[in-house]
Design an enzyme around this catalytic site. Structure first.
Site, PDB file in Angstrom:
ATOM      1  CD  GLU A 121      -6.233  -4.322   8.953  1.00 26.70           C
ATOM      2  OE1 GLU A 121      -6.469  -2.722   8.090  1.00 26.70           O
ATOM      3  OE2 GLU A 121      -5.969  -4.772   7.819  1.00 26.70           O
ATOM      4  CG  ASP A 170      -0.355   5.873   6.325  1.00 30.12           C
ATOM      5  OD1 ASP A 170      -1.505   4.838   7.156  1.00 30.12           O
ATOM      6  OD2 ASP A 170      -0.462   5.854   5.214  1.00 30.12           O
ATOM      7  CG  ASP A 175      -1.733  -1.108   1.715  1.00 26.46           C
ATOM      8  OD1 ASP A 175      -2.119  -1.788   0.492  1.00 26.46           O
ATOM      9  OD2 ASP A 175      -1.923  -1.867   2.603  1.00 26.46           O
ATOM     10  CD  GLU A 234      -1.771  -1.350   7.461  1.00 27.98           C
ATOM     11  OE1 GLU A 234      -1.321  -0.437   8.109  1.00 27.98           O
ATOM     12  OE2 GLU A 234      -1.828  -1.891   6.076  1.00 27.98           O
ATOM     13  CD  GLU A 235       2.412   1.753   7.031  1.00 35.18           C
ATOM     14  OE1 GLU A 235       2.593   2.219   6.825  1.00 35.18           O
ATOM     15  OE2 GLU A 235       0.621   2.010   7.351  1.00 35.18           O
ATOM     16  CG  ASP A 294      -3.370   0.124  10.175  1.00 33.65           C
ATOM     17  OD1 ASP A 294      -3.005   0.325  10.279  1.00 33.65           O
ATOM     18  OD2 ASP A 294      -4.012  -0.935   9.631  1.00 33.65           O
ATOM     19  CG  LEU A 339      -4.040   6.808  10.047  1.00 37.59           C
ATOM     20  CD1 LEU A 339      -4.517   7.454  12.163  1.00 37.59           C
ATOM     21  CD2 LEU A 339      -3.175   7.928   9.551  1.00 37.59           C
ATOM     22  CG  ASP A 340      -7.594   0.272   9.172  1.00 34.70           C
ATOM     23  OD1 ASP A 340      -6.446  -0.755   8.699  1.00 34.70           O
ATOM     24  OD2 ASP A 340      -8.253  -0.023   8.946  1.00 34.70           O
TER      25      ASP A 340
HETATM   26  P1  FDP Z   1      -7.722   1.848   3.779  1.00 37.71           P
HETATM   27  O1  FDP Z   1      -7.024   0.941   2.126  1.00 37.71           O
HETATM   28  O2  FDP Z   1      -8.020   3.008   3.637  1.00 37.71           O
HETATM   29  O3  FDP Z   1      -6.277   1.893   4.889  1.00 37.71           O
HETATM   30  O4  FDP Z   1      -7.786  -2.116   5.225  1.00 37.71           O
HETATM   31  C1  FDP Z   1      -7.236  -0.750   4.475  1.00 37.71           C
HETATM   32  C2  FDP Z   1      -8.764  -0.552   4.337  1.00 37.71           C
HETATM   33  O5  FDP Z   1      -8.480   0.737   4.437  1.00 37.71           O
HETATM   34  C3  FDP Z   1      -9.720  -0.453   6.312  1.00 37.71           C
HETATM   35  O6  FDP Z   1     -10.005   0.616   7.144  1.00 37.71           O
HETATM   36  C4  FDP Z   1     -11.630  -1.019   4.915  1.00 37.71           C
HETATM   37  O7  FDP Z   1     -11.830  -1.608   5.344  1.00 37.71           O
HETATM   38  C5  FDP Z   1     -10.500  -1.554   3.572  1.00 37.71           C
HETATM   39  O8  FDP Z   1      -9.691  -1.244   2.978  1.00 37.71           O
HETATM   40  C6  FDP Z   1     -11.200  -0.284   2.424  1.00 37.71           C
HETATM   41  O9  FDP Z   1     -11.555  -1.546   1.097  1.00 37.71           O
HETATM   42  P2  FDP Z   1     -11.727  -1.053  -0.265  1.00 37.71           P
HETATM   43  O10 FDP Z   1     -11.952   0.238  -0.474  1.00 37.71           O
HETATM   44  O11 FDP Z   1     -11.627  -2.326  -0.621  1.00 37.71           O
HETATM   45  O12 FDP Z   1     -13.631  -0.863   0.769  1.00 37.71           O
END
Ligand code: FDP
Length: 296
Positions: free
Chosen positions: A243, A45, A39, A68-69, A87, A89-90
């Protein structure tokens, strides 16, 4: 473990402040780096990750940190008692449009096994503490240590968390899933989600696309949240250790359920990850909603 919880609370107050001023301080946007999962990293982050590592390391209670990072584990002090997975900053793709994001964490007691994999790749049922911070219109902190899930809110004038009460999962009829992927879902998931659209008993749909916000709403209001496997992402998207494990632990302790889906009703907390950044499909929410899932 109190020091770990206090360190995470302290970080969250700084992260909240950074988020509030991110536009003014030019903290929106991406860096040119990627994390272990490929990512693209947001500036916040990295800032949040550095903070968490710094504060947790200084508690003198952590032996190992898993973020995560960071591609690899962070060895803090081999002699200490706890392993923290987090994580920082999720949901960070939501930062630049001022939508909710969060910090997620869980804690294991270090078994000091000479085999590093046995030490850090543990079953979810071994978690001794799990929690998250939701950075929204208010900053909420939810934690479980043993039984129950406690809910706190940040009093921003005093930089102090105030206890609001225990969470018991709600009963509203809401389903939450990224429906744009439905063509790629496996038949079990297509069948499962179709039940929420049946005339007269139909549920309403909400999806923020930020796990902490979607799970928090599911806990408080009710319903189900899922990030399932599909033919393109055969293990779903969300990471097990920092997560799915923490959220599954909190949801179960608030009276709900959390399972894998993908032809399996196995509990998330029964998984043992094979690698730090492994993913799993997940369906979580109220018992009524999770019992609607059939692996056939
Ligand atoms: P993000 O990519 O913005 O960091 O695991 C990361 C996550 O967000 C979750 O927080 C979220 O539930 C999911 O991805 C959203 O993914 P989609 O955009 O594929 O729905």
């Amino acid at each position: 473990m109190d020091k770990i919880i206090e360190a995470i609370k302290a970080c969250s107050i700084i992260i909240q402040n950074s988020l509030s001023h991110s536009g003014i301080n030019n903290l929106h946007g991406e860096r040119e780096t990627s994390n272990s999962s490929g990512d693209v990293q947001k500036k916040l982050d990295v800032i949040s990750n550095d903070l968490m590592i710094d504060y947790l390391s200084k508690t003198e209670e952590c032996s190992i940190l898993l973020s995560e990072e960071n591609d690899d584990l962070i060895l803090v002090d081999d002699s200490k008692k706890y392993i923290v997975a987090f994580d920082p900053l999720d949901g960070s793709s939501n930062i630049d449009c001022n939508c909710c994001v969060g910090t997620i964490f869980c804690v294991f007691e270090d078994n000091h096994s000479p085999n590093m994999s046995e030490r850090i790749l543990r079953k979810g049922d071994e978690i001794i503490c799990a929690g998250y911070v939701l950075y929204g219109p208010a900053t909420d902190f939810v934690i479980t240590v043993g039984n129950g899930a406690e809910h706190f809110v940040l009093d921003r004038t005093q930089s102090k968390y105030i206890y609001l009460g225990d969470i018991h999962i709600g009963t509203k009829k809401i389903y939450s899933i990224n429906e744009s992927n439905c063509e790629n879902w496996y038949p079990d998931m297509k069948k499962y989600v179709a039940q929420y659209k049946v005339k007269d008993t139909k549920y309403t749909h909400r999806y923020i696309g930020s796990m902490v916000a979607d799970v928090h709403r599911t806990l408080l209001y009710g319903g189900m949240f899922s990030y399932p496997a599909d033919i393109k992402n055969t293990d779903g998207k969300l990471r097990i250790l920092y997560e799915c494990f923490p959220m599954a632990k909190i949801v179960e302790n608030a009276g709900g359920k959390a399972i894998i889906g993908k032809q399996s009703s196995k509990r998330i907390l029964e998984i043992t990850p094979k690698n730090i950044h492994d993913r799993t499909p997940i369906i979580l929410g109220g018992a009524i909603e999770i019992d609607k899932y059939s692996s056939e």
